[in-house]
Design a protein around this motif. Structure first.
Motif, short mmCIF file in Angstrom:
data_model
loop_
_atom_site.label_atom_id
_atom_site.label_comp_id
_atom_site.label_asym_id
_atom_site.label_seq_id
_atom_site.Cartn_x
_atom_site.Cartn_y
_atom_site.Cartn_z
N GLY A 189 0.92 -1.12 0.05
CA GLY A 189 -0.02 -0.03 -0.01
C GLY A 189 1.07 1.27 0.03
O GLY A 189 0.80 2.07 0.95
N GLU A 249 -3.27 2.50 -2.16
CA GLU A 249 -3.48 2.24 -0.97
C GLU A 249 -4.95 1.08 -1.01
O GLU A 249 -5.31 0.75 -0.05
N ARG A 309 -6.63 -0.82 2.25
CA ARG A 309 -7.83 -0.31 2.41
C ARG A 309 -8.71 -1.65 2.55
O ARG A 309 -9.67 -1.59 3.55
N ASP A 313 -0.85 4.48 3.89
CA ASP A 313 0.26 4.50 2.89
C ASP A 313 1.43 4.31 3.63
O ASP A 313 1.80 4.70 4.54
N VAL A 352 -5.05 8.25 3.20
CA VAL A 352 -4.01 8.16 2.04
C VAL A 352 -3.10 9.24 1.91
O VAL A 352 -3.19 10.28 2.42
#
Length: 341
Positions: free
Chosen positions: A11, A16, A20, A62, A196
């Motif tokens: 990610g 991501e 996620r 991230d 993110v």
């Protein structure tokens, strides 16, 4: 184990999707509602009909990574960093590329062939490449394309006395703290945001804060730890095993003194060890959150991470568990009216 699951997933910033999906599966049954915003941040709601201050807990999904930017005629891949990656730690490290998880190794000219001047300085990024074992450019392009991303392949493992190593404790350790917190119930409206693109400029957190409009926000982060041999006390930032670190001053934020003192008092009330983050370098999502709309009160709570942004990072599991305890204690005290924004 949650830390193993989260740290081993791919990610990097802007990509991501996989992490996620894993987090959504972990928290879905424990929250009232969850959804994804335009940038890709996952927002969870729990008890938002309750009275009390609206609290936003943030952890970024991230990790630092690499992006393929060119394929040479011989099949070697050129790349650029996504986030703050030190070229000095890259040579010979294995990576996985793209959704197919194609394996590669970061290579460079061997020391036997380097000139005297090359041996005295770190190799720059333009001297590094990723080798996927392709025979030529056409072969490489059949499995990898410019724009694909790569991450390190380090597996989670518990080591030594209560420590663990993995590739992405920054900030999957914060994500794990937030997941565990969302599994509990607190008597206030709670929003959990897995954001993110923190590593490339705190980009996801601001839009989330603008949307949620919280009264109080806390960023849960993995932070710099440099407590090794010969490190001077004033340069250590944090010390492994001494508890979650509270931000006083960093590159984006000067802590709200009232809320910092509230967090410290809460830690002391619940007998939770804590420390102050003692350097100004770096930042976390609260640096973006606190400037949204008319300003948002809050702060940062971080788990110390040795060798942060490197292929292998180390945390104290006791620090991790004490961070969960501290976040829960703060929410409990906020629900009791222990702090007024």
């Amino acid at each position: 184990m949650l830390l193993k699951t989260l740290t081993e997933v791919m990610g990097p910033s802007g990509f991501e999707d996989e992490i996620r999906d894993v987090i959504r599966q972990e928290v879905g049954a424990h929250v009232d509602r969850h959804y994804t915003d335009v940038l890709g941040s996952l927002i969870c709601e729990k008890g938002i009909e309750k009275s009390g201050p609206k609290v936003l807990l943030d952890a970024h999904m991230d990790e630092v990574g690499l992006m393929i930017v060119h394929v040479e005629e011989n099949g070697l891949l050129r790349f650029r960093p996504l986030g703050g990656v030190d070229p000095r730690v890259l040579v010979s490290k294995p990576v996985q590329i793209g959704t197919a998880k194609r394996y590669g190794v970061i290579g460079a000219k061997p020391i036997h062939l380097q000139s005297a001047s090359e041996r005295t300085q770190p190799l720059p990024l333009n001297k590094l490449f990723i080798d996927i074992g392709a025979k030529d450019k056409e072969d490489a392009l059949s499995v990898v394309q410019p724009g694909d991303v790569a991450v390190f392949t380090t597996k989670y493992e518990e080591i030594g006395e209560g420590c663990a190593k993995a590739k992405s404790f920054d900030d999957r350790v914060g994500c794990a703290v937030l997941v565990e917190t969302l599994k509990k119930t607190f008597d206030l409206p709670l929003y959990g945001a897995f954001t993110v693109q923190e590593e490339v400029g705190l980009r996801g957190a601001g839009p989330v804060a603008f949307r949620v409009q919280p009264d109080i926000a806390i960023a849960i982060e993995g932070t710099v730890c440099f407590d090794v041999v010969d490190a001077p006390g004033h340069g250590q930032s944090t010390v492994l095993g001494q508890g979650p670190a509270l931000t006083v001053y960093d590159a984006q934020t000067i802590a709200d003194r009232r809320f910092l003192e509230f967090m410290m008092a809460t830690a002391e009330k619940y007998n939770i060890p804590y420390q102050l983050r003692r350097v100004k370098g770096g930042s976390n999502d609260y640096g973006a959150i606190h400037k949204v709309r008319g300003g948002i009160v809050g702060g940062g709570i971080s788990v110390p991470v040795r060798y942060i942004h490197a292929p292998a990072q180390v945390i104290s599991l006791e620090d991790y568990h004490n961070t969960i305890r501290l976040v829960s204690a703060i929410l409990t005290e906020l629900a009791k009216g222990g702090f007024t924004a």
